[in-house]
Scaffold this motif. Structure first.
Motif, PDB file in Angstrom:
ATOM      1  N   LEU A 247       7.878   5.070  -2.694  1.00 10.80           N
ATOM      2  CA  LEU A 247       7.114   3.810  -2.725  1.00 10.80           C
ATOM      3  C   LEU A 247       7.465   2.989  -1.488  1.00 10.80           C
ATOM      4  CD1 LEU A 247       7.589   2.737  -6.464  1.00 10.80           C
ATOM      5  CD2 LEU A 247       5.620   3.888  -5.457  1.00 10.80           C
TER       6      LEU A 247
ATOM      7  N   TRP B  24       2.172  -3.029  -9.135  1.00  7.25           N
ATOM      8  CA  TRP B  24       3.456  -3.645  -9.509  1.00  7.25           C
ATOM      9  C   TRP B  24       4.234  -2.660 -10.359  1.00  7.25           C
ATOM     10  CZ3 TRP B  24       5.235  -8.152  -7.630  1.00  7.25           C
ATOM     11  CH2 TRP B  24       4.314  -9.026  -7.041  1.00  7.25           C
TER      12      TRP B  24
ATOM     13  N   PRO C 183      -2.245  -0.621  -4.122  1.00 12.18           N
ATOM     14  CA  PRO C 183      -0.927  -1.232  -4.330  1.00 12.18           C
ATOM     15  C   PRO C 183      -0.764  -1.674  -5.793  1.00 12.18           C
ATOM     16  CG  PRO C 183      -1.886  -2.055  -2.318  1.00 12.18           C
ATOM     17  CD  PRO C 183      -2.964  -1.250  -2.988  1.00 12.18           C
TER      18      PRO C 183
ATOM     19  N   GLU D 110       6.304  -3.776  -0.580  1.00 13.05           N
ATOM     20  CA  GLU D 110       5.811  -4.894   0.230  1.00 13.05           C
ATOM     21  C   GLU D 110       6.439  -6.231  -0.196  1.00 13.05           C
ATOM     22  OE1 GLU D 110       1.619  -4.749  -0.235  1.00 13.05           O
ATOM     23  OE2 GLU D 110       1.349  -3.008   1.076  1.00 13.05           O
TER      24      GLU D 110
ATOM     25  N   CYS E 275      12.438   4.431  -2.918  1.00 11.74           N
ATOM     26  CA  CYS E 275      11.704   3.282  -2.376  1.00 11.74           C
ATOM     27  C   CYS E 275      12.235   2.947  -0.986  1.00 11.74           C
ATOM     28  CB  CYS E 275      11.842   2.059  -3.269  1.00 11.74           C
ATOM     29  SG  CYS E 275      11.253   2.295  -4.964  1.00 11.74           S
TER      30      CYS E 275
ATOM     31  N   ARG F  14       6.125  -4.948  -5.679  1.00 19.17           N
ATOM     32  CA  ARG F  14       4.731  -4.622  -5.345  1.00 19.17           C
ATOM     33  C   ARG F  14       4.799  -3.586  -4.228  1.00 19.17           C
ATOM     34  NH1 ARG F  14      -0.554  -6.284  -5.564  1.00 19.17           N
ATOM     35  NH2 ARG F  14      -1.759  -6.099  -3.625  1.00 19.17           N
ATOM     36  N   ALA F  15       4.197  -2.419  -4.475  1.00 20.72           N
ATOM     37  CA  ALA F  15       4.409  -1.297  -3.550  1.00 20.72           C
ATOM     38  C   ALA F  15       3.159  -0.429  -3.438  1.00 20.72           C
ATOM     39  CB  ALA F  15       5.585  -0.460  -4.034  1.00 20.72           C
ATOM     40  N   ARG F  16       3.129   0.338  -2.344  1.00 19.39           N
ATOM     41  CA  ARG F  16       2.118   1.376  -2.136  1.00 19.39           C
ATOM     42  C   ARG F  16       2.751   2.731  -2.406  1.00 19.39           C
ATOM     43  NH1 ARG F  16       1.198   2.281   2.618  1.00 19.39           N
ATOM     44  NH2 ARG F  16       2.671   0.884   3.686  1.00 19.39           N
TER      45      ARG F  16
ATOM     46  N   SER G  65       3.282   6.495  -1.645  1.00 21.28           N
ATOM     47  CA  SER G  65       3.178   7.247  -0.401  1.00 21.28           C
ATOM     48  C   SER G  65       4.056   8.501  -0.477  1.00 21.28           C
ATOM     49  CB  SER G  65       3.592   6.348   0.774  1.00 21.28           C
ATOM     50  OG  SER G  65       3.432   7.017   1.999  1.00 21.28           O
TER      51      SER G  65
ATOM     52  N   ARG H 133       9.608  -7.046   5.891  1.00 26.77           N
ATOM     53  CA  ARG H 133       9.495  -7.501   4.506  1.00 26.77           C
ATOM     54  C   ARG H 133      10.861  -7.873   3.917  1.00 26.77           C
ATOM     55  NH1 ARG H 133       4.049  -8.321   3.401  1.00 26.77           N
ATOM     56  NH2 ARG H 133       2.817  -6.570   4.203  1.00 26.77           N
TER      57      ARG H 133
ATOM     58  N   GLU I  73      -2.264   7.691  -0.971  1.00 22.50           N
ATOM     59  CA  GLU I  73      -2.511   6.322  -0.518  1.00 22.50           C
ATOM     60  C   GLU I  73      -3.964   5.914  -0.738  1.00 22.50           C
ATOM     61  OE1 GLU I  73      -1.124   5.473   3.385  1.00 22.50           O
ATOM     62  OE2 GLU I  73       0.987   5.548   2.765  1.00 22.50           O
TER      63      GLU I  73
END
Length: 455
Positions: free
Chosen positions: A102, A36, A34, A105, A65, A88-90, A92, A71, A29
């Motif tokens: 992922l 795409w 973040p 968001e 995911c 669009r994701a972080r 983790s 969200r 992280e």
């Protein structure tokens, strides 16, 4: 040899699964912001909690995911297996199982679906502003003299437009205003060209056009800046983008939308064959109107000529002179008779006075008779002068309406040389015909010359 000392025993750091998972979680992280990512949804799960769990995959790999309820509840579409999405994701790690995943968001349809959603959102927003109101649309000129075509100079659309314009209305001037019609550089170039054409005011109407393509190919015409530039143009704009089934934001903003570039060209100019038929009809109608007016004026002239001939000013003048002579003769006879009666009465009085009155009375009566005779002659002279003055007035009035007075002002009357009939139209004469021109002091012989050829 002395025995070497054993190496020191290294202290081993022992990790627990929880600690290692925590370290990897933090490293992932912190190291990756973040991002795409685009892929295909599979194994989609919607538990009662409202979270979404799915796998995002492509041809060679897949990633788990998770999209949590706050969200997922705001999504504007319903995801499903096999759907291609852009997330669009972080990055983790799910520590409980040690799974790489992922945290999503935001999620939207990828490719055509996303573009279509952007199209609908922009269309709704600009429509709410009144940018597409029918009341704001401007009418196109019926007979444009110059058209500006904003398009790619090498595309098929411009060839179709020019071909139709040359066939239908060759009189129109066409200026090609070159712009790119695809790619990121297209919208600002189209906006700049619309603004330049609007400032120049050189054209009667502008045509914004390109040929068909995919939604991505036509996306430059779904740009908000292009739509606002169309509405800000001081010149009416026609939009013809793509095929008949393609609709763009530019089509809604333009004053008129045409299904194809060729159809736009047909809408912009009239057909020369229709114009020729219309002009022929108008010419025939104009000829009929002029002929009708000519006939009416000729009929009125004939009527006035008939009235003039019926009134016969020369005959009226001769009749007036004859009547004046008759009145003068009557006046002279009347005066003579009156004088004779007065003389006879005077003679009777003289005889009576001579018989009855003394000489003095006779002289007085004689003098009175002479006075009466002078008054009678004066009255006769005044009456004769008034009659002569009245006769002069009548003569001048008859002379004013006489054609002879018109001739004295420099005009002439044309008569046929043989028949003596009045000539009042060029249609009555032929080349070589003899004519006579009646002037105030005589007549001139004339001959009609042939009309010289028109150069």
């Amino acid at each position: 040899m002395p025995t070497p000392a054993p190496p020191p025993v290294a202290t081993r750091e022992v990790w627990t699964p929880t600690a290692l998972a925590r370290l990897v979680h933090d490293l992932l992280e912190d190291a990756l912001p973040p991002l795409w990512i685009e892929g295909e949804i599979s194994n989609l799960s919607r538990p009662a909690s409202g979270h979404l769990y799915f796998t995002l995959k492509d041809a060679a790999a897949q990633i788990r995911c998770a999209m949590f309820r706050p969200r997922s509840s705001s999504l504007r579409f319903r995801p499903g297996d096999g759907m291609r999405v852009l997330a669009r994701a972080r990055v983790s790690l799910y520590e409980a199982r040690g799974d790489f995943q992922l945290i999503v968001e935001s999620l939207e349809e990828a490719g055509t679906g996303a573009l279509q959603r952007q199209f609908e959102e922009l269309k709704a927003r600009l429509g709410a502003e009144g940018l597409f109101d029918a009341a704001a649309k401007r009418a196109l000129p019926r007979l444009p003299r110059r058209i500006g075509v904003i398009t790619s100079p090498s595309g098929a659309a411009v060839r179709d437009v020019l071909s139709v314009l040359r066939r239908r209305y060759p009189l129109v001037e066409v200026d090609i205003l070159p712009v790119p019609v695809q790619g990121k550089e297209a919208p600002p170039a189209i906006v700049a060209m619309l603004a330049a054409a609007s400032r120049a005011r050189r054209h009667d109407v502008l045509l914004l056009t390109r040929g068909g393509g995919s939604l991505e190919d036509l996306w430059a015409f779904n740009d908000e800046a292009v739509a606002r530039a169309i509405r800000a143009s001081a010149i009416a704009v026609v939009s013809a983008v793509g095929h008949e089934t393609d609709f763009t934001i530019a089509d809604f903003a333009a004053d008129l939308r045409a299904p194809t570039p060729s159809a736009a060209a047909e809408l912009l100019v009239p057909d020369r064959n229709d114009l020729a038929r219309t002009l022929g009809h108008q010419r025939r109608r104009l000829d009929q109107l002029w002929q009708r007016r000519f006939d009416m004026r000729s009929q009125r002239l004939d009527h006035l000529l008939a009235r003039l001939n019926s009134q016969r000013p020369q005959a009226r003048l001769a009749h007036g002179e004859q009547r004046l002579h008759q009145l003068h003769a009557r006046l002279v006879r009347s005066a003579r008779h009156a004088l004779e009666r007065r003389h006879e009465r005077l003679a009777n009085l003289q005889r009576r006075l001579h018989l009855r009155a003394p000489a003095t009375l006779l002289a007085q009566r004689h003098e009175r008779l002479h006075l009466l005779a002078r008054r009678l002659r004066g009255a006769q002279a005044q009456q004769l002068e008034r009659a002569m003055a009245r006769l002069g007035q009548l003569a001048r009035a008859l002379h004013a309406v006489s054609p002879l007075a018109t001739l004295e002002r420099g005009y002439a009357i044309l008569l046929d040389g043989d028949s003596g009939r009045l000539v009042h139209s060029i249609a009555q004469v032929t080349p070589g015909q003899r004519l006579r021109a009646r002037l105030a002091d005589g007549e001139l012989p004339l001959r009609v010359e042939p009309r010289p050829p028109v150069r």
